[in-house]
Scaffold this active site. Structure first.
Site, PDB file in Angstrom:
ATOM      1  N   GLY A 191       0.834  -1.191   0.000  1.00 28.10           N
ATOM      2  CA  GLY A 191       0.000   0.000   0.000  1.00 28.10           C
ATOM      3  C   GLY A 191       0.868   1.240   0.000  1.00 28.10           C
ATOM      4  N   SER A 192       0.397   2.304   0.644  1.00 25.84           N
ATOM      5  CA  SER A 192       1.139   3.571   0.606  1.00 25.84           C
ATOM      6  C   SER A 192       2.510   3.445   1.255  1.00 25.84           C
ATOM      7  CB  SER A 192       0.329   4.685   1.286  1.00 25.84           C
ATOM      8  OG  SER A 192       0.091   4.362   2.645  1.00 25.84           O
TER       9      SER A 192
ATOM     10  N   GLY B 107       4.136   0.311   2.008  1.00 30.77           N
ATOM     11  CA  GLY B 107       4.878  -0.766   1.365  1.00 30.77           C
ATOM     12  C   GLY B 107       5.460  -0.362   0.028  1.00 30.77           C
ATOM     13  N   SER B 108       4.703   0.382  -0.759  1.00 34.37           N
ATOM     14  CA  SER B 108       5.209   0.801  -2.071  1.00 34.37           C
ATOM     15  C   SER B 108       6.398   1.742  -1.935  1.00 34.37           C
ATOM     16  CB  SER B 108       4.099   1.471  -2.886  1.00 34.37           C
ATOM     17  OG  SER B 108       3.621   2.640  -2.243  1.00 34.37           O
TER      18      SER B 108
ATOM     19  N   LYS C 282       1.213  -0.887  14.777  1.00 28.16           N
ATOM     20  CA  LYS C 282       0.947  -0.408  16.137  1.00 28.16           C
ATOM     21  C   LYS C 282      -0.191  -1.154  16.809  1.00 28.16           C
ATOM     22  CE  LYS C 282      -1.722   3.310  14.028  1.00 28.16           C
ATOM     23  NZ  LYS C 282      -1.242   3.039  12.655  1.00 28.16           N
TER      24      LYS C 282
ATOM     25  N   GLY D 165      -7.295  14.495   2.406  1.00 28.19           N
ATOM     26  CA  GLY D 165      -6.649  13.195   2.544  1.00 28.19           C
ATOM     27  C   GLY D 165      -6.011  12.949   3.894  1.00 28.19           C
TER      28      GLY D 165
ATOM     29  N   GLU E 133      -9.542   9.442   7.003  1.00 28.48           N
ATOM     30  CA  GLU E 133     -10.168   8.383   6.214  1.00 28.48           C
ATOM     31  C   GLU E 133     -11.665   8.660   6.058  1.00 28.48           C
ATOM     32  OE1 GLU E 133      -8.505   5.944   4.886  1.00 28.48           O
ATOM     33  OE2 GLU E 133      -6.576   6.131   5.928  1.00 28.48           O
TER      34      GLU E 133
ATOM     35  N   LYS F 104      -0.613   3.709  20.255  1.00 32.95           N
ATOM     36  CA  LYS F 104       0.722   4.305  20.310  1.00 32.95           C
ATOM     37  C   LYS F 104       1.124   4.627  21.752  1.00 32.95           C
ATOM     38  CE  LYS F 104       0.148   6.180  15.664  1.00 32.95           C
ATOM     39  NZ  LYS F 104      -0.187   7.373  14.859  1.00 32.95           N
TER      40      LYS F 104
END
EC number: 1.1.1.3
Length: 429
Positions: A14-15, A17-18, A107, A189, A192, A207
């Protein structure tokens, strides 16, 4: 340099990992020099092979068989950035059992079941690193675990969720209400479509559990953390804070109280002079107090693909070096096993706003309500007259149970038409 490459499996594209995959490619030469061996991307596990991605990958690197990838005999290191509890937990455990060290940004999993993962890593003699799990690119976990290992941390106070900080900052600077500020955060953005995890404090609570566990050498889970979100914060609360020269922030607060710890997440007023008050927009910051080092603050972008990937790769370099050296880094430190105090025993201060009858004796009766619960008043002011009469009271520190009982007493008084706002006040000690 060792010419045999260390092979890395990435779980999730995703954001975050990419961006991890992108940096592994773009910085391959530097990473090899820093580690002492080449780092080779061996595979990327994804949910769907045909999903759109931020980065183009060779088809032979992609797989939907995450378990098969992490249990391959040639995998040295596993990066987990899929999030959630399952299948992340099972995959991390399988990776450790098969001899791979693990870097994770998860987390929620660490806050729910960290001890299981740490025990598995210790049993396997492998590393489990997780700097990216808290505050994105900000290096905070390593300083707590290593740099301050010789000190006694007494308090950790942090803004650890960028979505809520953006919303509260917008409410402060523009006078907007919560819903209006949330809609803007979603449009940009920062929030969510379903913002529950952020605005109700679940993300920050996870956290806080991780921060408290490291700071106080005790096992703290998300279930131990008292949690309130920001959905009930009004434009009036923010305006009232401004009148006190304060700002409203969603805070993760971890404190050492004698032989126990207090861990909580809730909105609070903090003085405009406090370093955390100047943290704007979607940024994060963590303020640490310790006996020898004094006061330290760590500040920066707390989320986003590239910042989080930066923290992931920092951990990757460390665990790769350890792998080559045949050693492992610092594991879990929970020797202190401190009790987590219930919220009622936590010491804090309250800001209370009341609609009251405009007649003689009301102020005295309100002061008596505080006194009967053993709570002293720091400041009190009256605003308006007649039907618009209000009292604004700020208490001195007391236990949350005493303060909550005071508020309940006030709600039942004939001279108090309504308790219109209750908010904790922090950061002034």
């Amino acid at each position: 340099m060792n010419t045999k490459p260390l092979k890395v499996a990435v779980l999730g594209c995703g954001s975050v990992g990419s961006q991890v995959v992108r940096l592994l490619g773009e910085q391959a030469g530097d990473l090899a020099a820093r580690v002492g061996a080449p780092i080779e991307l061996a595979g990327v596990a994804v949910r769907r092979l045909d999903a759109p991605r931020e980065i183009d990958l060779p088809a032979d690197l992609l797989t939907t068989d995450a378990l098969g990838l992490v249990t391959r005999g040639d995998i040295d290191l596993v990066i987990e950035v899929i999030g959630g509890i399952e299948p992340a937990r099972s995959l991390i455990l399988a990776a450790l059992e098969n001899g791979a060290s693990v870097v994770t940004a998860n987390k929620a999993l660490l806050a729910e079941d960290g001890p299981t993962l740490f025990e598995a890593a210790a049993k396997a003699g492998r590393d489990l690193y997780y700097e990216a799990a808290v505050a994105g690119a900000i290096p905070i976990l390593r300083p707590l675990r290593e740099s301050l290992a010789g000190d006694k941390v007494t308090r950790v106070l942090g803004i650890v969720n960028g979505t809520t900080n953006f919303i509260l900052d917008k409410m402060d600077t523009s006078g907007a209400g919560f819903e209006e500020a949330l809609q803007e955060a979603q449009a940009l953005g920062y929030a969510e479509a379903d913002p529950t995890a952020d605005v109700e404090g679940f993300d920050a609570a996870a956290k806080a559990a991780i921060l408290a566990s490291l700071a106080f050498h005790s096992r703290v889970t998300a279930a131990d953390v008292y949690r309130e979100g920001i959905a009930d914060v009004t434009a009036g609360d923010v305006a009232s804070a401004r009148e006190m020269n304060c700002v409203v922030k969603l805070l993760a607060i971890c404190e050492l109280r004698g032989d126990a710890v207090s861990v909580r997440v809730h909105p609070a007023m903090i003085p405009a002079s406090h370093p955390l008050a100047s943290v704007r927009g979607a940024y994060n910051a963590v303020f640490v107090e310790s006996e020898a080092a004094g006061q330290l603050m760590f500040y920066g972008p707390g989320a986003g693909g590239a910042p989080t990937a930066s923290a992931v790769l920092g951990d990757l370099v460390t665990v790769a070096r350890n792998k080559l050296a045949g050693t492992r880094g610092v594991g879990e430190s929970s020797y202190a096993a401190r009790e987590v105090l219930p919220m009622g025993e936590t010491v804090t201060s309250y800001h209370v706003q009341l609609d009251v009858d405009d007649r003689a004796g009301v102020l005295a009766s309100v002061a008596t309500a505080f006194s009967e619960q053993g709570v002293s008043i720091q400041t009190v002011r009256q605003e308006g007259r007649g039907a618009d009469a209000q009292l604004v009271v700020v208490s001195h520190p007391a236990t949350d149970a005493q303060l909550a009982a005071t508020v309940e007493h006030l709600r039942g008084m004939d001279s108090v038409r309504a308790v219109t706002s209750v908010m904790r006040v922090e950061g002034g000690e």
